[in-house]
Design a protein around this motif. Sequence first.
Motif, short mmCIF file in Angstrom:
data_model
loop_
_atom_site.label_atom_id
_atom_site.label_comp_id
_atom_site.label_asym_id
_atom_site.label_seq_id
_atom_site.Cartn_x
_atom_site.Cartn_y
_atom_site.Cartn_z
N LEU A 293 31.84 49.20 47.79
CA LEU A 293 32.62 48.81 46.57
C LEU A 293 34.13 49.39 46.87
CD1 LEU A 293 30.55 50.72 43.99
CD2 LEU A 293 30.19 48.54 44.49
N MET A 294 34.76 48.59 45.79
CA MET A 294 36.38 48.99 46.08
C MET A 294 36.78 49.47 44.76
SD MET A 294 38.99 49.20 47.86
CE MET A 294 39.14 47.93 49.14
N ILE A 295 37.31 50.71 44.55
CA ILE A 295 37.50 51.43 43.31
C ILE A 295 38.88 51.47 43.19
CG2 ILE A 295 36.99 53.30 41.58
CD1 ILE A 295 34.53 52.48 42.93
N ASP A 296 39.53 50.63 41.97
CA ASP A 296 40.96 50.71 41.81
C ASP A 296 41.52 51.92 41.06
OD1 ASP A 296 40.45 50.26 39.24
OD2 ASP A 296 40.85 47.99 39.22
N ALA A 297 42.78 51.62 40.95
CA ALA A 297 43.31 53.00 40.34
C ALA A 297 42.85 53.49 38.88
CB ALA A 297 44.99 52.79 40.07
N GLU A 298 42.21 52.15 38.27
CA GLU A 298 41.90 52.33 36.98
C GLU A 298 40.23 52.83 37.07
OE1 GLU A 298 44.00 49.76 37.47
OE2 GLU A 298 45.46 51.18 36.76
N GLY A 299 39.77 53.19 38.10
CA GLY A 299 38.30 53.34 38.22
C GLY A 299 37.40 52.36 37.94
N MET A 300 37.83 51.12 38.27
CA MET A 300 37.10 49.76 38.10
C MET A 300 36.33 49.63 39.41
SD MET A 300 37.88 46.00 36.95
CE MET A 300 36.52 44.83 36.97
N PRO A 301 35.07 49.58 39.46
CA PRO A 301 34.34 49.19 40.84
C PRO A 301 34.43 47.78 40.88
CG PRO A 301 32.84 50.00 39.11
CD PRO A 301 34.10 50.15 38.61
N ARG A 302 34.47 46.94 42.21
CA ARG A 302 34.25 45.63 42.48
C ARG A 302 33.31 45.87 43.69
NH1 ARG A 302 39.67 45.19 40.29
NH2 ARG A 302 39.82 43.86 38.82
N VAL A 303 32.64 44.80 43.79
CA VAL A 303 31.69 44.55 44.84
C VAL A 303 32.32 43.93 46.04
CG1 VAL A 303 29.48 43.67 45.95
CG2 VAL A 303 29.51 44.58 43.56
N ILE A 304 32.51 44.57 47.37
CA ILE A 304 32.87 44.04 48.41
C ILE A 304 31.86 43.26 49.00
CG2 ILE A 304 33.85 44.54 50.59
CD1 ILE A 304 35.12 46.80 49.47
N GLU A 305 30.59 43.98 49.13
CA GLU A 305 29.46 43.40 50.15
C GLU A 305 28.17 44.14 49.54
OE1 GLU A 305 29.67 44.26 54.02
OE2 GLU A 305 29.74 46.25 53.85
N PHE A 306 27.17 43.47 49.60
CA PHE A 306 25.82 44.07 49.68
C PHE A 306 24.99 44.42 50.76
CE2 PHE A 306 25.56 42.31 45.06
CZ PHE A 306 25.47 43.53 44.42
N ASN A 307 24.42 45.58 51.29
CA ASN A 307 23.59 45.48 52.32
C ASN A 307 22.02 45.71 51.76
OD1 ASN A 307 25.73 45.19 53.98
ND2 ASN A 307 25.87 47.42 54.27
N CYS A 308 20.95 45.25 52.60
CA CYS A 308 19.71 45.40 52.11
C CYS A 308 18.89 46.45 52.63
CB CYS A 308 19.12 43.94 51.93
SG CYS A 308 19.00 43.38 53.89
N ARG A 309 19.70 47.50 53.01
CA ARG A 309 19.05 48.49 53.82
C ARG A 309 20.23 49.58 53.74
NH1 ARG A 309 23.77 48.61 56.82
NH2 ARG A 309 24.21 46.41 57.34
#
Length: 470
Positions: A293-309
Amino acid sequence: MSADTTPGTRSAVKKTAKKISLLITGSGGREHGLAFRVARSPLVDRVYVAPGNAGTALEPGVENVDIQPMDFDALLAFAREQQVGLTIIGPEMPLVAGVVDRFQAAGLACIGPLRLAARLEGSKSFAKHFLEKYHIPTAAYQVFTQPNEAIDYLQHQQYPVVIKADGLAAGKGVVIAADRAEAEGTVKAMLGGTLVGDAGSRIVIEEFLVGEEASFIVIADGVNYVPFASSQDHKAAFDGDRGPNTGGMGACSPAPVVTDAVHQRILDEIISPTLSGMRAEGHPYTGFLYAGLMIDAEGMPRVIEFNCRCGDPETQPLMSRMKSDLVQLCLAAVKGELANQTIEFDRRAALTVVIAAEGYPGNYDKGKMIEGLDDIIDETVKVFHAGTVVKKNSVKKSNMKKSSTEKSRVLTNGGRVLGVTALGDNVTDAQRKAYAAVQKLKFSGMRYRTDIGDRAVRRESLVENSVAIS
């Protein structure tokens, strides 16, 4: 790190429970971390790691097996022969290739997603389309298979941009291009097959997200899930987050950027809709799901990638902190019985410094003797092995002591060699202990980042100063 530093595991399960043999596949630091934890479960009689490394070879209660993770036939035969009660798949490639499908078809318990669910990691384009379809926050993107189309697209982008190989590339398929020239060169190299081979036959170009990264792992049974403690990886090869991306040069847990409010947003906006989306697609997700995840200055999380393990190196600090019985949780996930399960973690923080071979993530030498492993005697410090191998000296096998390296030599055998992990009162304390232990180790060409955990340390300092002022 002794078993006494992470109490609570044995009391969580009835003493009358039948013990099982357990198999872990893989040979990295993640697999040593998992073996270290599950070997302490009262449910387990014996832990096998295929193929393992020097650390798992020397870990009490653990035995290496000379089978590669992609040799599904041999793994199945071994699991049947040894009456293995649970198999934990460590690396991503077997999951994407359908190893869990094979184990399930054979009637054997195996924790991990089925092949079609593992596409969340196996295909970056699938993951991005999935995120878009289910309105899960992520970076804007486009997918390309033709160099000319990708280069035309780059003319209209703001820089830096992120270019990702669609397929699996061992943590090396992501390039953050600072300008158009670098971006075009990366596109040509990936789509031309010279950078990451077939993994780059399709690429994703996405916007560069600003914020602080965090890793968030849950264990899921297709419907229910239980979150692990937060953690933070350090992907870049060199200090200050400079240099090429690697599989990870260190990690800490918890990640202070994941506040209680951010934690809830991750569950509500990312984890829950991802699992419900996979069910809607007809591919319920079982096993470990890792959201980078990337967490911005306002605390909003965005997905960078998924791993399945489980992540590597995040698994090492997480397993050092875990107090619950991981085996019990895995068995519950396989049976679809996670609804009433919880995970308890040590209140202390943990930090891992990865020691790598010179040249990693590029070309590097192997076979360098590692010195100083027996000099680390702090019970709050554990050295997890990744790219290592044991070379036994000429002594009788009966004289060998599994818990000691005195009669064995440990040699380097990979790019990421060791993960020095320490528990501390907070990340600052864990960082101090880990780097003190790093100073005791030596091999020719060893290198490591000197700033693992610095972002977390700065956040802790800000909190302490604000408390002192108030």
